[in-house]
Design an enzyme around this catalytic site. Structure first.
Site, PDB file in Angstrom:
ATOM      1  CG  ASP A   1     -28.436 -23.652  39.988  1.00 17.37           C
ATOM      2  OD1 ASP A   1     -27.677 -22.721  40.326  1.00 17.37           O
ATOM      3  OD2 ASP A   1     -29.439 -23.505  39.279  1.00 17.37           O
TER       4      ASP A   1
ATOM      5  CG  ASN B   1     -34.906 -13.497  43.116  1.00 19.17           C
ATOM      6  OD1 ASN B   1     -35.230 -13.519  44.290  1.00 19.17           O
ATOM      7  ND2 ASN B   1     -33.664 -13.708  42.709  1.00 19.17           N
TER       8      ASN B   1
ATOM      9  CG  HIS C   1     -34.306  -9.378  44.469  1.00 12.29           C
ATOM     10  ND1 HIS C   1     -33.534 -10.277  43.775  1.00 12.29           N
ATOM     11  CD2 HIS C   1     -34.700  -8.440  43.557  1.00 12.29           C
ATOM     12  CE1 HIS C   1     -33.439  -9.906  42.514  1.00 12.29           C
ATOM     13  NE2 HIS C   1     -34.140  -8.784  42.347  1.00 12.29           N
TER      14      HIS C   1
ATOM     15  CG  ASP D   1     -32.184 -12.169  49.939  1.00 14.62           C
ATOM     16  OD1 ASP D   1     -31.583 -12.585  48.920  1.00 14.62           O
ATOM     17  OD2 ASP D   1     -32.118 -10.989  50.341  1.00 14.62           O
TER      18      ASP D   1
ATOM     19  CD  GLU E   1     -29.346 -19.109  40.877  1.00 13.89           C
ATOM     20  OE1 GLU E   1     -29.483 -19.318  39.668  1.00 13.89           O
ATOM     21  OE2 GLU E   1     -28.989 -18.003  41.316  1.00 13.89           O
TER      22      GLU E   1
END
Length: 190
Positions: free
Chosen positions: A69, A77, A82, A86, A112
């Protein structure tokens, strides 16, 4: 084909069949891959992963599940948007593919979080691999526009077979939460 066919008809039919097979492969690949990272997706993990799990459990061979993670992903973010998130997720896929070289099934679970099934590698090899992965992220720097993004990952791993693959993933998830709660950027085993 009926008797008396021409070479043109023969080759046209062969080419058509090859194109159809290529389209089937493309559709299958799109159905089994995460669109952002190119890694296998959750569906493929649970479909093919269950087959691997059963095989290695029956044969009593080495098998491990690791969950990865991205630490404090929400802050990436929130701070950069975002599209930066990404890009980080894509980079995770790229790094995992470069650090891991054999006997694994790497997938993106969603968001994630990533899952790696590791087989035919002893416990020490798995532990070294996971530490190499953690270290690769600790040293990595992603450039987004003019900003340098640094981030780490937390990893939970299970070596014990359970009733099924889901149970083994849950054990790895407990290790992941332990890594998060003990300060992040760590590997924990269950």
């Amino acid at each position: 084909l009926y008797k008396g066919f021409s070479d043109e008809e023969f080759f046209a039919r062969i080419n058509t069949n090859i194109e159809i097979l290529e389209l089937f492969d493309e559709i299958k690949n799109k159905a089994n891959r995460d669109y952002l990272t190119g890694l296998y997706n959750r569906r493929y993990l649970f479909d093919y992963g269950k087959i691997l799990y059963e095989k290695y459990k029956i044969e009593q061979k080495e098998f491990a599940v690791a969950l990865i993670d991205i630490d404090k992903f929400k802050s990436i973010n929130d701070a950069f948007g975002h599209s930066a998130g990404d890009m980080v997720i894509k980079e995770v896929g790229y790094i995992l593919n470069n650090v891991i070289n054999k006997n694994t099934l790497i997938s993106r679970l969603g968001g994630e979080e990533f899952c790696i099934l590791i087989y035919d590698r002893n416990k020490d090899e798995v532990m070294n691999l996971l530490e190499n992965i953690r270290n690769a992220f600790e040293k990595n720097e992603t450039i987004y526009k003019k900003d340098k993004l640094k981030y780490t990952v937390s990893i939970g791993c299970s070596f014990e077979f359970g009733e099924n693959l889901d149970e083994m993933i849950q054990k790895a998830d407990v290790g992941l939460y332990d890594a998060k709660n003990s300060g992040r950027n760590k590997v924990r085993y269950r």
